[in-house]
Design a protein around this motif. Structure first.
Motif, PDB file in Angstrom:
ATOM      1  N   ILE A   1       0.862  -1.181   0.000  1.00 20.77           N
ATOM      2  CA  ILE A   1       0.000   0.000   0.000  1.00 20.77           C
ATOM      3  C   ILE A   1       0.895   1.225   0.000  1.00 20.77           C
ATOM      4  O   ILE A   1       1.787   1.344   0.834  1.00 20.77           O
ATOM      5  N   GLN A   2       0.657   2.091  -0.961  1.00 21.97           N
ATOM      6  CA  GLN A   2       1.373   3.373  -1.000  1.00 21.97           C
ATOM      7  C   GLN A   2       0.408   4.452  -0.540  1.00 21.97           C
ATOM      8  O   GLN A   2      -0.632   4.651  -1.140  1.00 21.97           O
ATOM      9  N   MET A   3       0.771   5.127   0.545  1.00 20.51           N
ATOM     10  CA  MET A   3      -0.060   6.203   1.092  1.00 20.51           C
ATOM     11  C   MET A   3       0.682   7.519   0.962  1.00 20.51           C
ATOM     12  O   MET A   3       1.902   7.568   1.042  1.00 20.51           O
ATOM     13  N   SER A   4      -0.083   8.579   0.781  1.00 17.73           N
ATOM     14  CA  SER A   4       0.497   9.915   0.834  1.00 17.73           C
ATOM     15  C   SER A   4      -0.551  10.868   1.378  1.00 17.73           C
ATOM     16  O   SER A   4      -1.749  10.664   1.186  1.00 17.73           O
ATOM     17  N   TRP A   5      -0.080  11.872   2.087  1.00 19.75           N
ATOM     18  CA  TRP A   5      -0.981  12.872   2.633  1.00 19.75           C
ATOM     19  C   TRP A   5      -0.297  14.208   2.707  1.00 19.75           C
ATOM     20  O   TRP A   5       0.919  14.310   2.670  1.00 19.75           O
ATOM     21  N   LYS A   6      -1.132  15.238   2.778  1.00 22.39           N
ATOM     22  CA  LYS A   6      -0.639  16.615   2.888  1.00 22.39           C
ATOM     23  C   LYS A   6      -1.421  17.277   4.011  1.00 22.39           C
ATOM     24  O   LYS A   6      -2.651  17.319   3.974  1.00 22.39           O
ATOM     25  N   CYS A   7      -0.711  17.754   5.006  1.00 18.21           N
ATOM     26  CA  CYS A   7      -1.331  18.438   6.135  1.00 18.21           C
ATOM     27  C   CYS A   7      -0.822  19.870   6.190  1.00 18.21           C
ATOM     28  O   CYS A   7       0.282  20.167   5.731  1.00 18.21           O
TER      29      CYS A   7
END
Length: 196
Positions: free
Chosen positions: A163-169
């Protein structure tokens, strides 16, 4: 001795500032104080931005650690809703009875949560502007003589191995977003999944 000349000379020297001199002095003082105030406010904004960056990094690393531990220990992806929720099964959970983990992104509240079976919902990320994931399968590379493993996009959830996850906070400074954001990307392998 000429007393009259010395007396008039002393009176001219003790007369004080003229109106023009006073206006120039006030103007220069105002320019100096406004530039000092600008430097002070700029320093405060920079200090707040550095604090926000530090806070974002700590929260992102904590979320990455928590989510990646749960994903690594899972052995099956049960289901998903693209870029909204991910449901994982862990038959070897701590309590021995199996566990389901649901990772959910709420775009209106801008949070990413983790819910384990029988436990309260745990908020992992706040101020999350975007969260996405991609599921991959593991397959041997048949086009070469090496033992390379190639990850390709999974067509169904049960075939997922990575699983490749990415996020921007982001955070705000005085009510507006001023370049205070953190972007994280991670690729996590389901260790307990048996190869298919």
């Amino acid at each position: 001795m000429n007393l009259r000349t010395n007396h008039s000379k002393c009176r001219r020297l003790a007369a004080g500032f003229t109106l023009v001199e006073m206006m120039v002095a006030i103007g220069l003082t105002a320019v100096l104080l406004s530039s000092l105030m600008g430097l002070y406010v700029s320093g405060l904004l920079s200090f707040a931005a550095m604090g926000n960056y530090q806070n974002l990094e700590v929260k992102s690393y904590y979320a990455l650690d928590t989510l990646s531990r749960e994903i690594r220990n899972s052995n099956l992806v049960i289901g998903y809703v693209t870029n909204q929720s991910l449901t994982l099964a862990n038959s070897n959970a701590r309590n021995g009875a199996g566990q389901t983990n649901i990772i959910t992104y709420d775009s209106t509240a801008q949070i990413v949560t983790l819910q384990r079976t029988g436990q309260p919902i745990m908020t992992n990320l706040t101020g999350c502007d975007a969260w996405s994931f991609t599921l991959y399968t593991r397959a041997p590379d048949t086009n070469s003589f090496s033992t390379n493993i190639v990850f390709t996009v999974a067509t169904n959830a049960s075939a997922c191995k990575l699983i490749q996850m990415s996020w921007k906070c982001s955070r705000t400074i005085l009510g507006s977003k001023l370049n205070t954001e953190s972007v994280q990307t991670a690729q996590i392998v389901l260790r307990n999944k048996t190869s298919q």
